[in-house]
Each structure stands twice: as structure tokens, then as C-alpha cells.
Design a protein around this motif. Structure first.
Motif, PDB file in Angstrom:
ATOM      1  N   SER A   1       5.370  27.440 -35.746  1.00 50.44           N
ATOM      2  CA  SER A   1       7.137  27.507 -36.487  1.00 50.44           C
ATOM      3  C   SER A   1       7.858  27.763 -34.902  1.00 50.44           C
ATOM      4  O   SER A   1       7.210  27.491 -33.765  1.00 50.44           O
ATOM      5  N   VAL A   2       8.446  26.620 -35.043  1.00 49.81           N
ATOM      6  CA  VAL A   2       9.879  26.159 -34.162  1.00 49.81           C
ATOM      7  C   VAL A   2      11.662  26.025 -34.846  1.00 49.81           C
ATOM      8  O   VAL A   2      11.337  25.895 -36.385  1.00 49.81           O
ATOM      9  N   THR A   3      11.785  26.084 -33.796  1.00 48.35           N
ATOM     10  CA  THR A   3      13.751  26.376 -34.196  1.00 48.35           C
ATOM     11  C   THR A   3      14.492  24.099 -34.939  1.00 48.35           C
ATOM     12  O   THR A   3      14.033  23.551 -33.828  1.00 48.35           O
ATOM     13  N   VAL A   4      14.785  24.176 -35.023  1.00 45.94           N
ATOM     14  CA  VAL A   4      15.431  23.348 -35.516  1.00 45.94           C
ATOM     15  C   VAL A   4      16.012  22.914 -34.054  1.00 45.94           C
ATOM     16  O   VAL A   4      17.117  23.164 -33.376  1.00 45.94           O
TER      17      VAL A   4
ATOM     18  N   GLY B   1      14.426  22.126 -32.161  1.00 48.28           N
ATOM     19  CA  GLY B   1      13.659  22.261 -31.009  1.00 48.28           C
ATOM     20  C   GLY B   1      12.321  21.081 -30.301  1.00 48.28           C
ATOM     21  O   GLY B   1      12.961  20.214 -31.023  1.00 48.28           O
TER      22      GLY B   1
ATOM     23  N   LEU C   1       9.962  25.545 -39.964  1.00 47.32           N
ATOM     24  CA  LEU C   1      11.059  25.931 -39.035  1.00 47.32           C
ATOM     25  C   LEU C   1      11.935  26.979 -39.321  1.00 47.32           C
ATOM     26  O   LEU C   1      11.525  28.083 -40.590  1.00 47.32           O
ATOM     27  N   HIS C   2      12.145  27.874 -38.228  1.00 48.57           N
ATOM     28  CA  HIS C   2      13.480  29.045 -38.600  1.00 48.57           C
ATOM     29  C   HIS C   2      14.773  29.140 -37.659  1.00 48.57           C
ATOM     30  O   HIS C   2      14.690  28.064 -36.500  1.00 48.57           O
ATOM     31  N   GLU C   3      15.350  29.614 -38.163  1.00 47.25           N
ATOM     32  CA  GLU C   3      16.842  29.849 -37.290  1.00 47.25           C
ATOM     33  C   GLU C   3      16.202  30.265 -35.578  1.00 47.25           C
ATOM     34  O   GLU C   3      15.538  31.363 -35.461  1.00 47.25           O
ATOM     35  N   ALA C   4      17.361  29.590 -34.797  1.00 44.91           N
ATOM     36  CA  ALA C   4      17.726  30.166 -33.091  1.00 44.91           C
ATOM     37  C   ALA C   4      17.910  32.237 -33.371  1.00 44.91           C
ATOM     38  O   ALA C   4      18.455  32.743 -34.280  1.00 44.91           O
ATOM     39  N   VAL C   5      16.872  32.824 -32.587  1.00 44.84           N
ATOM     40  CA  VAL C   5      17.498  34.097 -32.584  1.00 44.84           C
ATOM     41  C   VAL C   5      17.417  34.664 -30.901  1.00 44.84           C
ATOM     42  O   VAL C   5      16.547  33.946 -29.650  1.00 44.84           O
TER      43      VAL C   5
ATOM     44  N   ASP D   1      17.195  36.170 -27.541  1.00 45.62           N
ATOM     45  CA  ASP D   1      16.441  36.740 -26.692  1.00 45.62           C
ATOM     46  C   ASP D   1      17.109  37.626 -26.456  1.00 45.62           C
ATOM     47  O   ASP D   1      17.937  38.118 -25.424  1.00 45.62           O
TER      48      ASP D   1
END
Length: 222
Positions: free
Chosen positions: A11-14, A16, A108-112, A114
Motif C-alpha cells: 500500500s502506498v500514498t498518492v 509517494g 493506494l491510500h490517503e496520507a495520514v 503521524d
């Protein structure tokens, strides 16, 4: 010869960087190693040792056993299943499939945010708020001490009434709060010099302390 593609899902962020791992245990037959997206007639070549792919680069350049790649600036259309494939090359048959990996499913997943960074930001905000309050309290306390020194030296504020008029018209007494003519008759004319007096050294007064000073003269009207 054995081809290994250990990643099942990634899984990777858009925006990235996606890293896909593929290694071999030997040289194998003559022929290239490619990365394909999808399987069957609709597959797309993502990386080939002889092609040009701007967003794709090898993790270990010029390696004959590590064919891992990195894909930069990942976009939503990059989601899918990727296969590492070894081909064999012959004069009569050309390129033929020799061995391939089990496939890596990319999502793909949305950035969250930290949690550690969020906690650090909250602590920093509280520190800045505390510092601002401390500076404000110090400033108000400093102003209060300066005002008390002025009153202690005998320069407390004295209310004045001013008169408005011209040499050709009678003077009118004005109320200092409403700036309207006072109802009380007063035949005296008051002159007030509100210019600051020259600063003279005062014993016991701290440097930088300034007090307001003025004088009032009362003259009978003719």
C-alpha cells in the motif's frame, strides 16, 4: 534458477514511491527480466532492461540477480497487480516465458498524520501560548509599576475644564467628558499649557520612567 517475488500486497500514498522486490538465485537462460502490470493479453510493460521508463529505476543498478524497482510519483492509475517475469530467448522462437513471480497487489491510500508529529505540534502550541501569556503579564506588570511611580511623585491626573472661543466671540466652558458647553455659568477663563516640561533628574526614579506634567492658570474674565 529460481525467481522470488516475496511481496503479496503493498500500500502506498498518492505521490509517494513504490518499491517492488524481485530477486533470482542464478543466471538462468539467456533472456531479459521484465516487470508487467496485469496478466494476459492486456498486460502492460512497466520496466524492461532495454527500454526507457521515466518514473521507474532499478534499486541496484547493473545487477544480474536483483531486479527490484522503484516507481516514483505514484498515481491512482498505478494501482493493480505487478509481476516479475523472466524470459528465455532463442533464435527460432524469440522470447518465451520462462518463469514469473506470484504477483504483488498494489493499492493506494490517503496520507495520514503521524501521531508522534501531531503530539509534537500540540506540545509546541502550548509552549508558545504559555510564553505569550508570560510576556503579556510581564509587560502589564511593568506598566503598572511605572504608573505607580508617577503617582507617588505627586503627578496624579487632574481634571481640567477647557474653554472654547475666539477673540471676537465669548468663551464657552466645555465639559471634559462630553465636549459640550457646560450648563454652569463660569466667568473665569482657564488656560492650560499641556506641553511637556523638560526632563529633570529625579533622585530615586529609574531611567526611562516618564511622567505627565502640566500647569493651569486661572484668570478672571473682564
Amino acid at each position: 534458477f529460481r525467481l522470488q517475488q516475496p511481496q503479496d500486497k503493498v500500500s502506498v500514498t498518492v505521490g509517494g514511491t513504490l518499491t517492488l522486490t524481485c530477486t533470482t538465485t542464478g543466471q538462468g537462460p539467456l533472456g531479459p527480466v521484465k516487470w508487467l502490470k496485469g496478466w494476459g493479453s492486456k498486460n502492460k510493460t512497466i520496466y524492461d532492461q532495454t527500454g526507457s521508463f521515466p518514473r521507474v529505476m532499478r534499486v541496484v543498478n547493473e545487477s544480474n540477480m536483483d531486479f527490484s524497482i522503484r516507481i516514483g510519483d505514484v498515481q491512482p492509475e498505478d494501482a493493480g497487480t505487478y509481476y516479475c517475469v523472466k524470459f528465455s530467448k532463442s533464435v527460432n522462437r524469440g522470447l518465451e516465458l520462462f518463469q514469473h513471480g506470484k504477483g504483488t497487489e498494489v493499492s493506494l491510500h490517503e496520507a495520514v498524520l503521524d501521531p508522534g508529529m501531531v503530539a509534537a505540534a500540540v506540545v509546541l502550541c502550548f509552549l508558545l501560548l504559555g510564553l505569550s501569556l508570560a510576556v503579556c503579564m510581564y509587560w502589564r506588570k511593568h506598566r503598572g509599576e511605572a504608573g505607580s511611580r508617577c503617582q507617588a511623585d505627586g503627578f496624579s491626573p487632574i481634571p481640567l475644564r477647557c474653554c472654547a472661543g475666539t477673540p471676537s466671540t465669548p468663551s464657552q466652558v466645555l465639559d471634559p467628558e462630553t465636549s459640550q458647553p457646560s450648563s454652569k455659568e463660569d466667568n473665569d477663563i482657564h488656560y492650560a499649557d499641556l506641553q511637556p516640561l523638560p526632563t529633570a533628574p529625579w533622585h530615586g526614579r529609574s531611567p526611562g520612567t516618564a511622567c505627565s506634567e502640566y500647569a493651569s492658570v486661572r484668570v478672571a474674565a473682564k
